[in-house]
Design a protein around this motif. Sequence first.
Motif, short mmCIF file in Angstrom:
data_model
loop_
_atom_site.label_atom_id
_atom_site.label_comp_id
_atom_site.label_asym_id
_atom_site.label_seq_id
_atom_site.Cartn_x
_atom_site.Cartn_y
_atom_site.Cartn_z
N GLU A 1 0.83 -1.20 0.00
CA GLU A 1 0.00 0.00 0.00
C GLU A 1 0.87 1.26 0.00
OE1 GLU A 1 -3.92 -1.78 2.39
OE2 GLU A 1 -2.39 -0.62 3.46
N GLN A 2 1.96 1.22 0.75
CA GLN A 2 2.86 2.38 0.77
C GLN A 2 3.45 2.63 -0.61
OE1 GLN A 2 5.76 2.57 3.98
NE2 GLN A 2 7.15 3.79 2.73
N VAL A 3 3.85 1.55 -1.28
CA VAL A 3 4.41 1.69 -2.62
C VAL A 3 3.37 2.29 -3.57
CG1 VAL A 3 5.19 0.39 -4.64
CG2 VAL A 3 6.17 -0.09 -2.39
N LEU A 4 2.15 1.77 -3.52
CA LEU A 4 1.10 2.30 -4.39
C LEU A 4 0.86 3.78 -4.11
CD1 LEU A 4 -1.44 -0.68 -4.26
CD2 LEU A 4 0.02 -0.04 -6.19
N SER A 5 0.85 4.14 -2.82
CA SER A 5 0.66 5.55 -2.46
C SER A 5 1.82 6.41 -2.96
CB SER A 5 0.50 5.69 -0.95
OG SER A 5 -0.66 5.03 -0.49
N ASP A 6 3.03 5.92 -2.79
CA ASP A 6 4.21 6.66 -3.24
C ASP A 6 4.19 6.89 -4.75
OD1 ASP A 6 5.11 6.75 -0.63
OD2 ASP A 6 6.59 5.14 -0.88
N MET A 7 3.59 5.94 -5.47
CA MET A 7 3.51 6.07 -6.93
C MET A 7 2.27 6.83 -7.39
SD MET A 7 4.83 2.24 -8.08
CE MET A 7 4.56 2.57 -9.83
N GLY A 8 1.43 7.23 -6.44
CA GLY A 8 0.22 7.95 -6.80
C GLY A 8 -0.85 7.09 -7.42
N ILE A 9 -0.85 5.80 -7.10
CA ILE A 9 -1.83 4.87 -7.66
C ILE A 9 -2.94 4.65 -6.64
CG2 ILE A 9 -2.22 2.53 -8.53
CD1 ILE A 9 0.75 2.46 -9.32
N ALA A 10 -4.17 4.99 -7.01
CA ALA A 10 -5.31 4.77 -6.13
C ALA A 10 -5.61 3.28 -6.03
CB ALA A 10 -6.53 5.52 -6.65
N TYR A 11 -5.96 2.84 -4.83
CA TYR A 11 -6.24 1.41 -4.63
C TYR A 11 -7.43 1.23 -3.71
CZ TYR A 11 -3.72 2.09 -0.21
OH TYR A 11 -3.32 2.54 1.02
N GLU A 12 -8.02 0.04 -3.77
CA GLU A 12 -9.16 -0.32 -2.94
C GLU A 12 -8.79 -1.49 -2.05
OE1 GLU A 12 -12.63 -1.14 -5.23
OE2 GLU A 12 -12.29 0.52 -6.63
N ALA A 13 -9.51 -1.62 -0.93
CA ALA A 13 -9.32 -2.80 -0.09
C ALA A 13 -9.87 -4.01 -0.82
CB ALA A 13 -10.05 -2.62 1.24
N PRO A 14 -9.14 -5.12 -0.83
CA PRO A 14 -9.61 -6.29 -1.58
C PRO A 14 -10.76 -7.00 -0.87
CG PRO A 14 -7.61 -6.84 -0.38
CD PRO A 14 -7.84 -5.36 -0.19
N LYS A 15 -11.56 -7.68 -1.66
CA LYS A 15 -12.64 -8.52 -1.13
C LYS A 15 -12.32 -9.97 -1.48
CE LYS A 15 -16.08 -4.89 -1.93
NZ LYS A 15 -17.34 -4.54 -2.64
N ASP A 16 -13.07 -10.91 -0.86
CA ASP A 16 -12.90 -12.32 -1.24
C ASP A 16 -13.12 -12.44 -2.74
OD1 ASP A 16 -12.44 -13.02 1.35
OD2 ASP A 16 -14.41 -13.91 1.70
N CYS A 17 -12.22 -13.14 -3.41
CA CYS A 17 -12.34 -13.25 -4.85
C CYS A 17 -12.28 -14.73 -5.25
CB CYS A 17 -11.26 -12.42 -5.54
SG CYS A 17 -9.58 -12.73 -4.97
N GLY A 18 -11.60 -15.03 -6.30
CA GLY A 18 -11.52 -16.40 -6.78
C GLY A 18 -10.46 -17.19 -6.04
N SER A 19 -9.74 -17.99 -6.76
CA SER A 19 -8.72 -18.85 -6.16
C SER A 19 -7.50 -18.87 -7.05
CB SER A 19 -9.26 -20.29 -6.00
OG SER A 19 -10.46 -20.29 -5.26
N SER A 20 -6.35 -19.11 -6.43
CA SER A 20 -5.09 -19.18 -7.17
C SER A 20 -4.12 -20.05 -6.39
CB SER A 20 -4.50 -17.78 -7.36
OG SER A 20 -3.18 -17.86 -7.88
N ASP A 21 -3.19 -20.67 -7.11
CA ASP A 21 -2.17 -21.46 -6.44
C ASP A 21 -1.17 -20.59 -5.69
OD1 ASP A 21 -1.00 -20.49 -8.75
OD2 ASP A 21 -0.37 -22.44 -9.52
#
Length: 391
Positions: free
Chosen positions: A293-313
Motif C-alpha cells: 500500500e505504501q508503494v502504491l501511495s508513493d507512486m500515486g496509484i489509487a487502490y481499494e481494499a480487496p474482497k474475497d475473490c476467486g482462487s489461485s495457487d
Amino acid sequence: MNLVAALKSGLDVHKDQAFQLNYAIANDPELSGEEFHACQRYVDACRALGMAVEENFTGQKTAFRAVVSRSPKAVLKIALLAEYDALPGVGHGCGHSANGAMSLLAAAALKDLKDLPVDVDLIGTPDEELRGGKVIMCEHGVFHDYDLAVMVHISPTKTNANSHFLALDDYRIAFHGQTAHAAGEPWNGRNALNGAMLALHGIDMLRQHVRPETRIGSYIVDGGRASNVVPDYAEVECCIRHSERAYLDTVVEKVMKCFEGAAIATETTYDVRQMGEKFDNMVWNETATQAAEQVLSDMGIAYEAPKDCGSSDVGNVSHQCPALHLHLALGDVPMPEHSVEIANAVKDPAIEPIIVRGAEIMGRLAILLGSDETRCQAMMDEFKGHVAVRV
C-alpha cells in the motif's frame, strides 16, 4: 543516484524487451502445462541478461527458476513470480502474458541495482489456470527458502495491494447406470443422469447449511445423447471453495455424501476424479500488504481494499512464505475477467505503461523492504504466528 531513480532507469533500459515478450506470448497462447514456447522465451531472455537459469524446475517441463541477483549483505530473499498460461478458446484473457512480462522487467531492473541488500529470483510458474504449478513447487518446499513471494496481476478497473483468495477443490464425478429404451422398457434401465441430478439437488439443499464464505459451482458435463434412451453415463463437475482450507475439507465431505446418497437412491455407481491440485486459501500478511500500500501511495496509484475473490495457487505459496498478489487496473473501462476483451487488451500498445507500472511496483517493494530490516522482521514474525496457529 538513489535506488528508486536507478530502478526507473533500469526499467527504461529493459522495457522494450518486456513488451516484446508480452506480445510474443499474447499472440502465441499456450494452454496450462503446454507453455513450451513461452517458457523458452523467458529462459532465453534471462540468459541474455546474464542470469543463471534452472530449467524443468521441480520436474515441470514448462517451469524455470532464474537467479536475478545476490547481495553479500542481503536482509531478505524475494521470489518474483511469472505466469504465462492461456485459457482455452480465449487466449490470454486473464492477462498472464502481461503479468509475467512485468516480473521479467522487474527482475531485469533489479539485477542492475548493485547496492540493493536483497536476493532476488525469478520463478516461472506454469499451469495456474488448470492444475496449479505452484502447488507442485510447494510440495517440493521451494518457498520455504524465501522471505516474500510477489506478483502483479492486471485487473479491468481495480487496483488492490493484495488478494483474499479462497481455498478450492475441483472434482469430476461420473455416474454409471444401465441403458434401456426410455419408452419400451424403462424399468430395465438405471438412469445415470438421475443420479447426477439428484446429487445436484442435494448440493443445492446443502447450501443453506454451510458458512456464507462457501462457494459451490457445478455443471453437467455429460447428460446423455438421446431423449428416448435411458442414459447409462452422466458426468458432473463440482468446484467447492471456502476462505479456510480446514473448513473447506469438511464441506467437501458433505458434498461427497450427496453423490454417494444419489447413487444409492438411483441404483447407480459413481467414481470421483480430482481436477488439478488442491488450492489453499491466501494467508494474509498485513505487514507485507501495508508495504504494498505504501508503494502504491508513493507512486500515486489509487487502490481499494480487496474482497474475497476467486482462487489461485499463490494461496499455497502463502503457506510457505509471506506472499503478495497485487491487482493493477488497466483503466476505467469495465470488462469481464477471463475474456476476449482482456486478451485483446494485452495485445494493444496501451498495455506498455501498465507493464512498466507493475514492474516498478515490485521493484519499489524490494527497495522498501531491503531498507527496513525492522519491517522485514515484523513481516516474518507475522507469518510465523500464522504458521503456529495452523499447526
